[in-house]
Design a protein around this motif. Structure first.
Motif, PDB file in Angstrom:
ATOM      1  N   LYS A  16       2.906   1.858  -3.283  1.00  0.00           N
ATOM      2  CA  LYS A  16       1.672   2.612  -4.544  1.00  0.00           C
ATOM      3  C   LYS A  16       1.544   3.668  -4.127  1.00  0.00           C
ATOM      4  O   LYS A  16       1.608   4.456  -5.243  1.00  0.00           O
ATOM      5  N   GLU A  17       1.378   4.143  -2.987  1.00  0.00           N
ATOM      6  CA  GLU A  17       1.225   5.697  -2.739  1.00  0.00           C
ATOM      7  C   GLU A  17       2.351   6.310  -2.906  1.00  0.00           C
ATOM      8  O   GLU A  17       2.398   7.465  -3.687  1.00  0.00           O
ATOM      9  N   ASP A  54       2.941   6.724  -6.912  1.00  0.00           N
ATOM     10  CA  ASP A  54       2.087   7.569  -7.377  1.00  0.00           C
ATOM     11  C   ASP A  54       2.456   9.155  -7.240  1.00  0.00           C
ATOM     12  O   ASP A  54       2.532  10.010  -8.227  1.00  0.00           O
ATOM     13  N   ASP A 106       0.763  -1.076   0.059  1.00  0.00           N
ATOM     14  CA  ASP A 106       0.062  -0.108   0.021  1.00  0.00           C
ATOM     15  C   ASP A 106       0.812   1.321  -0.094  1.00  0.00           C
ATOM     16  O   ASP A 106       0.786   2.051  -0.856  1.00  0.00           O
TER      17      ASP A 106
END
Length: 525
Positions: free
Chosen positions: A387-388, A391, A384
């Motif tokens: 992924k953040e 981005d 998680d």
């Protein structure tokens, strides 16, 4: 005794640090992975030519453990410097000493300053205290090894003021993954324990106030333990002796065979022997068993002494992390401590130094009514977070394009390979804080790392270690990661080198276009 691979690596690394002039070095091993075995082997090697060694600890159990392990691993007998016993004039190569005794001026000055070639400080997070510093400064020509479980950042910064380097670190994650420590299943108990009003004393939650805050909940907690821990060999850590005694009585009333042990227990050895033999289901204690006691068959730990000190939390849980025949995992029961403080240690403190990742791990645990394997929670949380961060990094790529086109920013690389220690790197020792050497920068540039973004010698060293270890493991290189991420692939840092190489070949053969059948957002080799 045949050492495990990482123990052999640790011994070599420690002796190399001393050979390279770093006289004060650290060994970081989680509880249960054999730190006493490692430093016993180091002592055996360092005393072969007749030189003498000293082991210092602050508790009798640790001294006994060190003396026993030295005898088993190397055949070396130890002289004792404690209370009425003195090692002055002893022909034995090794002295084990109580810091309370040795730090006394009369006892300390009885030894010439060059008496010991090697000094081992067990549980070295205590080493910055005045008593330890008095002893270490007296023997200032000795090689010093500090041994500790994984320190938090505050501990590392403190130790970095005295120690020159960290010779070797073996993480709890590695130990569990490689089968040297038990897997941990963390179970959140939905019982709200209000500690809002508990103050801070000596840097941690005030034990007297914690005891008072716990008192109204003890019967409910006993019922929860009956529900979750029945059939398991359980150790409970509590803040006060009177709280521990009361809780023990409640457990017995509810049908569990419980015993209580404290520093004043006259039959302490017998209680521990009976617990080991299965006469009791639960052993309650007021922080007595955090160091120097081992019972590998323990497969449930209950922490009813909230703490903000990571090393203390790890020591409590570590009592149940040793492997044992028939033991599938350690059940760690955690309660919903109601507090506004964000530094309360939870199960994530065992495996993560990154506050953001730790928070995610705890959230994963709280959302699983049946409990969750701690490493699984870490993997999910890491995914998680990565992924953040990916981005966020994509939004910064425009700025990065001005840099050398084929090179990878070191922080981007850290996120790509999910290396939280690199992403959150902070220099600890003096040498780490200096600028990276030309040789380091040249190596990094050659490997595809944008060297101008490397902020210190320590960061360069950490990067180089990652690159060397990943090459040995056959994982994707920075240049492969950079290229494939530009095409939209994710988690390339986890790909094998061969898989990355094959994908680059496929793209090249396709006119430097990603084949239509491949979805870069979901593809994994």
């Amino acid at each position: 005794m045949i050492l495990r691979p990482y123990q052999n690596e640790a011994v070599k690394a420690i002796r190399n640090e001393w050979k390279n002039g770093n006289a004060k070095t650290l060994l970081v091993l989680p509880t249960g992975t054999g730190k006493t075995v490692v430093f016993s082997k180091v002592i055996e090697e360092e005393t072969k030519d007749g030189d003498k060694a000293l082991v210092i600890a602050h508790r009798g159990e640790l001294l006994d453990q060190a003396a026993d392990k030295l005898k088993v691993t190397s055949g070396l007998d130890s002289a004792l410097e404690k209370a009425e016993s003195t090692a002055v004039g002893s022909s034995k190569k090794v002295t084990v000493a109580s810091i309370q005794t040795l730090s006394q001026e009369k006892r300390l000055t009885a030894y010439p300053r060059d008496y010991f070639k090697t000094i081992v400080v067990d549980e070295t997070h205590h080493a910055m205290s005045d008593t330890y510093q008095r002893v270490l400064k007296h023997f200032d020509g000795a090689n010093i090894l500090g041994v500790t479980a994984t320190p938090d950042r505050a501990d590392q910064r403190s130790l970095g003021k005295f120690f020159d380097s960290k010779a070797y670190e073996y993480s709890m994650h590695q130990a569990i993954k490689e089968g040297y420590l038990s897997p941990v299943r963390a179970q959140m108990i939905p019982l709200e324990l209000d500690i809002h009003e508990v103050g801070i004393s000596n840097g941690d939650y005030a034990v007297g106030q914690v005891g008072s805050a716990l008192d109204p909940y003890l019967n409910q907690i006993a019922l929860e333990i009956l529900k979750y821990a029945k059939g398991r060999k359980t150790v409970v850590f509590l803040p006060l002796i009177k709280t521990s005694q009361k809780f023990c009585e409640l457990l017995n009333l509810h049908g569990l065979r419980a015993a209580e042990i404290n520093g004043e227990s006259k039959d302490r050895e017998q209680i521990l022997a009976d617990f080991e033999a299965g006469e009791y289901d639960v052993l309650c204690n007021s922080m007595l068993l955090t160091e120097g006691w081992d019972s590998p068959s323990v497969d449930c730990i209950v922490v009813l002494r909230p703490t903000k000190i990571r090393s203390l939390y790890q020591q409590m849980v570590g009592r149940g992390m040793r492997i044992h025949p028939g033991k599938e995992n350690l059940l760690l029961l955690d309660f919903l401590w109601m507090t506004e403080r964000h530094d309360l240690c939870r199960p994530s403190a065992l495996i993560s130094k990154d506050a953001e990742l730790a928070k995610r791990i705890d959230e994963k645990m709280m959302n699983k009514e049946s409990g969750i394997d701690l490493l699984d929670a870490e993997t999910e949380a890491q995914s998680d977070v990565v992924k953040e961060r990916e981005d966020a990094l994509k939004r910064e790529l425009d700025a990065m394009r001005k840099r050398k086109r084929g090179l990878v920013d070191p922080i981007q690389y850290a996120f790509s390979i999910a290396a939280e220690d690199l992403a959150n790197y902070e220099p600890t020792f003096a040498w780490e804080m200096g600028p990276a050497s030309e040789k380091q920068l040249e190596y990094l540039e050659k490997q595809g790392i944008h060297s101008a973004a490397v902020t210190s010698s320590g960061m360069a060293s950490t990067l180089i270690d990652k690159l060397i270890n990943r090459k040995a493991e056959g994982l994707a290189t920075p240049k492969q990661i950079r290229l494939l991420e530009r095409y939209g692939f994710i988690h390339v840092g986890m790909w094998p080198f061969e898989a990355a190489s094959k994908m680059i070949t496929r793209i090249a053969d396709n006119g430097w276009l990603v084949p239509r059948e491949i979805n870069t957002n979901t593809y994994q080799p």
